[in-house]
Design a protein around this motif. Sequence first.
Motif, PDB file in Angstrom:
ATOM      1  N   VAL A  98      16.826  -7.316  -9.435  1.00 52.65           N
ATOM      2  CA  VAL A  98      16.493  -6.894  -7.855  1.00 52.65           C
ATOM      3  C   VAL A  98      15.017  -6.158  -7.825  1.00 52.65           C
ATOM      4  O   VAL A  98      14.468  -5.758  -8.910  1.00 52.65           O
ATOM      5  CB  VAL A  98      17.261  -5.787  -7.410  1.00 52.65           C
ATOM      6  CG1 VAL A  98      16.841  -5.243  -5.919  1.00 52.65           C
ATOM      7  CG2 VAL A  98      18.740  -6.280  -7.084  1.00 52.65           C
ATOM      8  N   THR A  99      14.203  -7.116  -7.017  1.00 55.92           N
ATOM      9  CA  THR A  99      12.927  -6.746  -6.878  1.00 55.92           C
ATOM     10  C   THR A  99      12.446  -5.797  -5.685  1.00 55.92           C
ATOM     11  O   THR A  99      13.191  -6.088  -4.863  1.00 55.92           O
ATOM     12  CB  THR A  99      11.913  -7.789  -6.946  1.00 55.92           C
ATOM     13  OG1 THR A  99      12.120  -8.603  -5.835  1.00 55.92           O
ATOM     14  CG2 THR A  99      11.964  -8.631  -8.108  1.00 55.92           C
ATOM     15  N   VAL A 100      11.698  -4.966  -6.018  1.00 53.35           N
ATOM     16  CA  VAL A 100      11.204  -3.822  -4.717  1.00 53.35           C
ATOM     17  C   VAL A 100       9.825  -4.089  -4.618  1.00 53.35           C
ATOM     18  O   VAL A 100       9.078  -3.373  -5.363  1.00 53.35           O
ATOM     19  CB  VAL A 100      11.930  -2.506  -4.725  1.00 53.35           C
ATOM     20  CG1 VAL A 100      11.330  -1.723  -3.549  1.00 53.35           C
ATOM     21  CG2 VAL A 100      13.336  -2.481  -4.958  1.00 53.35           C
ATOM     22  N   GLY A 101       9.337  -4.950  -3.553  1.00 57.92           N
ATOM     23  CA  GLY A 101       7.859  -5.243  -3.556  1.00 57.92           C
ATOM     24  C   GLY A 101       7.648  -6.555  -2.748  1.00 57.92           C
ATOM     25  O   GLY A 101       8.565  -6.871  -1.983  1.00 57.92           O
ATOM     26  N   GLY A 102       6.319  -6.954  -2.909  1.00 62.22           N
ATOM     27  CA  GLY A 102       6.144  -8.117  -2.179  1.00 62.22           C
ATOM     28  C   GLY A 102       6.359  -9.310  -3.019  1.00 62.22           C
ATOM     29  O   GLY A 102       6.775  -9.618  -4.086  1.00 62.22           O
ATOM     30  N   ASP A 103       5.721 -10.729  -2.746  1.00 58.07           N
ATOM     31  CA  ASP A 103       5.687 -11.857  -3.299  1.00 58.07           C
ATOM     32  C   ASP A 103       5.125 -11.812  -4.645  1.00 58.07           C
ATOM     33  O   ASP A 103       5.841 -12.364  -5.628  1.00 58.07           O
ATOM     34  CB  ASP A 103       4.681 -12.975  -2.478  1.00 58.07           C
ATOM     35  CG  ASP A 103       5.395 -13.390  -1.209  1.00 58.07           C
ATOM     36  OD1 ASP A 103       6.658 -13.502  -1.174  1.00 58.07           O
ATOM     37  OD2 ASP A 103       4.805 -13.393  -0.213  1.00 58.07           O
ATOM     38  N   GLY A 104       4.083 -10.912  -5.060  1.00 51.02           N
ATOM     39  CA  GLY A 104       3.784 -10.859  -6.554  1.00 51.02           C
ATOM     40  C   GLY A 104       4.852 -10.136  -7.407  1.00 51.02           C
ATOM     41  O   GLY A 104       4.915 -10.584  -8.386  1.00 51.02           O
ATOM     42  N   THR A 105       5.593  -9.150  -6.895  1.00 50.20           N
ATOM     43  CA  THR A 105       6.820  -8.496  -7.838  1.00 50.20           C
ATOM     44  C   THR A 105       7.831  -9.558  -7.833  1.00 50.20           C
ATOM     45  O   THR A 105       8.309  -9.802  -9.033  1.00 50.20           O
ATOM     46  CB  THR A 105       7.179  -7.408  -6.787  1.00 50.20           C
ATOM     47  OG1 THR A 105       6.099  -6.552  -6.440  1.00 50.20           O
ATOM     48  CG2 THR A 105       8.310  -6.783  -7.791  1.00 50.20           C
ATOM     49  N   VAL A 106       8.104 -10.293  -6.873  1.00 51.54           N
ATOM     50  CA  VAL A 106       9.112 -11.648  -6.974  1.00 51.54           C
ATOM     51  C   VAL A 106       8.627 -12.470  -8.048  1.00 51.54           C
ATOM     52  O   VAL A 106       9.307 -13.055  -8.956  1.00 51.54           O
ATOM     53  CB  VAL A 106       9.325 -12.175  -5.556  1.00 51.54           C
ATOM     54  CG1 VAL A 106      10.218 -13.661  -5.865  1.00 51.54           C
ATOM     55  CG2 VAL A 106      10.251 -11.328  -4.658  1.00 51.54           C
ATOM     56  N   ALA A 158       9.081  -5.261   0.419  1.00 51.79           N
ATOM     57  CA  ALA A 158       8.557  -4.232   0.466  1.00 51.79           C
ATOM     58  C   ALA A 158       6.916  -4.040   0.153  1.00 51.79           C
ATOM     59  O   ALA A 158       6.173  -3.147  -0.120  1.00 51.79           O
ATOM     60  CB  ALA A 158       9.029  -3.002  -0.315  1.00 51.79           C
ATOM     61  N   GLY A 159       6.535  -5.571   0.171  1.00 50.82           N
ATOM     62  CA  GLY A 159       5.139  -5.613   0.161  1.00 50.82           C
ATOM     63  C   GLY A 159       4.252  -6.004   1.026  1.00 50.82           C
ATOM     64  O   GLY A 159       4.714  -5.905   2.483  1.00 50.82           O
ATOM     65  N   ARG A 161       0.858  -1.178  -0.026  1.00 48.94           N
ATOM     66  CA  ARG A 161      -0.007  -0.148   0.049  1.00 48.94           C
ATOM     67  C   ARG A 161       0.684   1.339   0.204  1.00 48.94           C
ATOM     68  O   ARG A 161       0.651   2.331   0.637  1.00 48.94           O
ATOM     69  CB  ARG A 161      -0.940   0.042   1.150  1.00 48.94           C
ATOM     70  CG  ARG A 161      -1.986  -1.237   1.008  1.00 48.94           C
ATOM     71  CD  ARG A 161      -3.014  -1.038   1.935  1.00 48.94           C
ATOM     72  NE  ARG A 161      -2.764  -1.746   3.400  1.00 48.94           N
ATOM     73  CZ  ARG A 161      -2.684  -3.074   3.485  1.00 48.94           C
ATOM     74  NH1 ARG A 161      -2.701  -3.950   2.560  1.00 48.94           N
ATOM     75  NH2 ARG A 161      -2.371  -3.160   4.703  1.00 48.94           N
ATOM     76  N   GLY A 162       1.852   1.054  -0.601  1.00 52.95           N
ATOM     77  CA  GLY A 162       2.868   2.408  -0.890  1.00 52.95           C
ATOM     78  C   GLY A 162       3.643   2.991   0.366  1.00 52.95           C
ATOM     79  O   GLY A 162       4.588   3.778   0.224  1.00 52.95           O
ATOM     80  N   ARG A 163       3.712   2.147   1.223  1.00 53.06           N
ATOM     81  CA  ARG A 163       4.337   2.560   2.447  1.00 53.06           C
ATOM     82  C   ARG A 163       6.042   2.661   2.367  1.00 53.06           C
ATOM     83  O   ARG A 163       6.650   3.457   3.205  1.00 53.06           O
ATOM     84  CB  ARG A 163       4.072   1.884   3.754  1.00 53.06           C
ATOM     85  CG  ARG A 163       4.661   0.291   3.659  1.00 53.06           C
ATOM     86  CD  ARG A 163       3.977  -0.077   5.111  1.00 53.06           C
ATOM     87  NE  ARG A 163       4.416  -1.596   5.409  1.00 53.06           N
ATOM     88  CZ  ARG A 163       4.113  -2.627   4.895  1.00 53.06           C
ATOM     89  NH1 ARG A 163       2.906  -2.666   4.238  1.00 53.06           N
ATOM     90  NH2 ARG A 163       4.595  -3.940   4.923  1.00 53.06           N
ATOM     91  N   HIS A 164       6.555   1.980   1.376  1.00 51.85           N
ATOM     92  CA  HIS A 164       8.045   1.722   1.321  1.00 51.85           C
ATOM     93  C   HIS A 164       8.390   2.826  -0.156  1.00 51.85           C
ATOM     94  O   HIS A 164       9.756   2.796  -0.546  1.00 51.85           O
ATOM     95  CB  HIS A 164       8.506   0.581   1.287  1.00 51.85           C
ATOM     96  CG  HIS A 164       8.465  -0.065   2.531  1.00 51.85           C
ATOM     97  ND1 HIS A 164       8.942   0.309   3.458  1.00 51.85           N
ATOM     98  CD2 HIS A 164       8.068  -1.352   2.591  1.00 51.85           C
ATOM     99  CE1 HIS A 164       8.614  -0.609   4.449  1.00 51.85           C
ATOM    100  NE2 HIS A 164       7.843  -1.495   3.811  1.00 51.85           N
TER     101      HIS A 164
END
Length: 305
Positions: A70-78, A97-98, A22-25
């Motif tokens: 490199v991914t910056v996000g959660g499991d969906g981004t990975v 960061a998800g 939800r954008g917190r990072h």
Amino acid sequence: MTAHDHVPPGPVAVLANPSAGRGRHRGLLPRILERLGAAGRPVELLRARTPAEAEAACHAAVADGAGALVTVGGDGTVHRALQAVAGTVVPLGPVPAGTGNDFAVETGFPADPAAAVEVIAEALATGRTRPVDLARLSRPGVPDRWYGAVLAAGFDAIVNERANRMRWPRGPRRYDLAIVVELAKLRPRRYRLSLDGVPQEVDAVLIAVGNVASYGGGMRICPEADPHDGLLDVVVGGRFDRRTLMRVKPQIYRGTHVTHPLVRAYRARTVELDTDGITTYADGERAFDLPVTVTAAPAALRLLR
């Protein structure tokens, strides 16, 4: 588990999901890019507005000679990145960061994004990578997909499917409402399940196939799963009624639900799964309708760790 001192030459491609968690990072990205750049390679931020564009951008980056992703996000981004780097020598560095960061945390990265970036940057600078298992998801007539965390193929997948169709309410309350709606319709389904070629039929409300222990932001659905053992963990929640399921649900966070008499746990290299009317979710992302085959893929991914 051995460390290998090799990261291919080439720039570091970064896939960032600005709406993750939800954008917190969101404010972290400039510092992340700066820290990665200090590891001595050019850094390229991938442009993508949708999950499909993100996946295509990862494939293009690897094809164009990226040395790492490199991914910056959660499991969906990975999950999007895995489709491009699985089975290659290009290593992955997941910055958690998800909302759900199960894959990164379960494979040994710090839960704090800034601390995880330090680990990844250090691995880049020293050329260190470590192997980890993945799961390969197959269905006749469509290209295979990879996942790193857990495949949901029961009540949890049905709830995800409903939540994704709902336009209201926004945020996590939508998921809570989807649970309420689907609980009212809860009934066991007859599954055809084959473990390493041995078929059985089970009546169940939930089946999860895990490469790691947790999904959904720390729910330890497959508590014994180890992403270095070359095996998949299969957890079957049998003929639960609503009341029993809701009573057992809090135990999933601790992983103690597997001691319940209605729960069975198995290990296998290959899992075939079928029932009517279920769309599976892998790493929290919509995957294939059943039937599917899941195959353990030992050391299919290299991590910047």
